[in-house]
Enzyme design. Structure first.
Site, PDB file in Angstrom:
ATOM      1  CB  ILE A  94      -0.977   0.013   1.204  1.00  0.00           C
ATOM      2  CG1 ILE A  94      -1.881   1.253   1.147  1.00  0.00           C
ATOM      3  CG2 ILE A  94      -0.237  -0.061   2.528  1.00  0.00           C
ATOM      4  CD1 ILE A  94      -2.654   1.415  -0.146  1.00  0.00           C
ATOM      5  CG  ASP A 170      -8.511  -5.228   4.770  1.00  0.00           C
ATOM      6  OD1 ASP A 170      -8.065  -6.381   4.979  1.00  0.00           O
ATOM      7  OD2 ASP A 170      -8.764  -4.822   3.620  1.00  0.00           O
ATOM      8  N   GLY A 312      -5.466  -6.546  -0.207  1.00  0.00           N
ATOM      9  CA  GLY A 312      -6.005  -5.753   0.889  1.00  0.00           C
ATOM     10  C   GLY A 312      -5.153  -4.519   1.120  1.00  0.00           C
ATOM     11  CD  GLU A 313      -0.775  -4.389   2.498  1.00  0.00           C
ATOM     12  OE1 GLU A 313      -0.254  -3.474   1.809  1.00  0.00           O
ATOM     13  OE2 GLU A 313      -0.166  -5.423   2.811  1.00  0.00           O
ATOM     14  N   GLY A 314      -5.894  -1.579   1.279  1.00  0.00           N
ATOM     15  CA  GLY A 314      -6.294  -0.402   0.517  1.00  0.00           C
ATOM     16  C   GLY A 314      -5.627  -0.326  -0.832  1.00  0.00           C
TER      17      GLY A 314
END
Length: 348
Positions: A94, A170, A312-314
């Site tokens: 991210i 997340d 994930g992670e954005g």
């Protein structure tokens, strides 16, 4: 948990943006989805043409889940805390994607099963790890309310600091399990149709994950009409905070990009907490998880990208940000037919 009524984006600005799109030196509709996105941004900002984003902000909500100890992930739970530290130090996916997209990153520890990496990261921590949802509630009622409130405060902090676009991310080993329960419960979907392979689990782990989702889903029957109760029963502090964050972005009239399964599952609950909030959101991408597609369908959101991402992670939403920037730039900077001295379509 009371949210004020959500007012929709500005319809007058949207109409002006649509009219301007039809005046630009191009065939009408030639920019496809970029045109729709530019209209959405203009309506969120209440002006046409819209401003380019000056402070896009990614917030990664981190938390552990007791169900991860049941072998539903390809990675051990300890990885959550390790990845929080990696994000904080700038070494995660991210961080790289956000830099390219012109966004900054914040990570917030809501329920990592370890001491907070720093006072700033742990400022809104609710507990160490959430309960194993296959056999017990994820949170107490008080913890659930606290987590939702924490997400709201984080949104307020970022908007008050000047954020004009929020991206929800997340981090939590095993978090697609509770996320899938939320989605399955709210879309009336059988576990086998909603459960995916997450971080790359094998068939045996998929079977364990499906069983955990089934058991947790059984427990949601009595709380299904209550979004707070649903988060308490089968969510987690990170997911509850995400729900509060997504809803509060709409309260603050700030556009938000959703990321993958965990974020969109929380957003599905947020729409129950604050009906109409989804008008302020766009789906950054569609992941490979079947539950993600189900949640997007329930929210009537069409993803900007579909690249097979599942980090994930954005990261998926941040990857979509340059597309959103292009939408803003074309509406604001392209010449109209008159300005360019280009003939418009022939009159019929």
């Amino acid at each position: 948990m009371e949210f004020p009524p959500i007012s929709p984006p500005d319809a007058t600005a949207a109409a002006a943006a649509r009219a301007r799109q039809d005046m630009l030196a191009k065939p009408r509709g030639a920019l496809g989805r970029l045109e729709d996105l530019s209209v959405w941004v203009a309506s969120c900002q209440g002006q046409c043409p819209p401003r380019q984003f000056g402070r896009a902000r990614v917030v990664v909500f981190a938390g552990d889940h007791g169900v991860a100890r049941s072998g539903v992930s390809a990675y051990p739970p300890e990885v959550t805390a390790q990845m929080v530290a990696n994000i904080a130090s700038g070494g995660a996916g991210i961080n790289v994607v956000a830099e390219i997209a012109g966004a900054t990153v914040r990570v917030a520890d809501l329920a990592v099963d370890a001491d907070a990496a720093s006072e700033r990261i742990g400022a809104h921590k609710v507990r160490r790890g959430s309960g194993d949802i296959s056999v017990q509630d994820a949170l107490t009622h008080e913890e659930t309310v606290a987590a939702i409130a924490a997400g709201r405060r984080i949104a307020d902090e970022e908007v008050d600091a000047g954020a004009d676009l929020l991206i929800a991310g997340d981090m939590g080993i095993g978090n697609t399990t509770p996320a899938t329960v939320l989605v399955a419960a709210l879309t009336n979907t059988e576990p086998v149709a909603a459960v995916g392979f997450g971080t790359g689990i094998d068939d045996a782990a998929w079977a364990r994950k499906t069983a955990a989702v089934r058991d947790a889903l059984f427990r949601t029957r009595l709380v299904l009409p209550d979004p707070v109760g649903l988060l308490r029963c089968c969510g987690g502090a990170d997911l509850a905070a995400l729900a509060g964050f997504c809803a509060q972005a709409a309260v603050r009239r700030t556009p938000l990009l959703l990321d993958g399964t965990a974020v969109t599952a929380a957003a599905l609950v947020a729409e129950r907490l604050a009906p109409g909030a989804r008008q302020w959101w766009q789906a950054g991408h569609r992941s490979t998880e079947p539950g993600h597609a189900l949640a997007l369908g329930a929210l009537a959101l069409e993803p900007i990208l579909d690249l097979g991402m599942r980090l994930g992670e954005g990261s998926g939403a941040a990857t979509a940000l340059p597309v959103l920037r292009a939408a803003v730039a074309t509406l604001g900077s392209m010449a109209t037919f008159g300005e360019a001295g280009v003939s418009d379509r022939l009159s019929s």
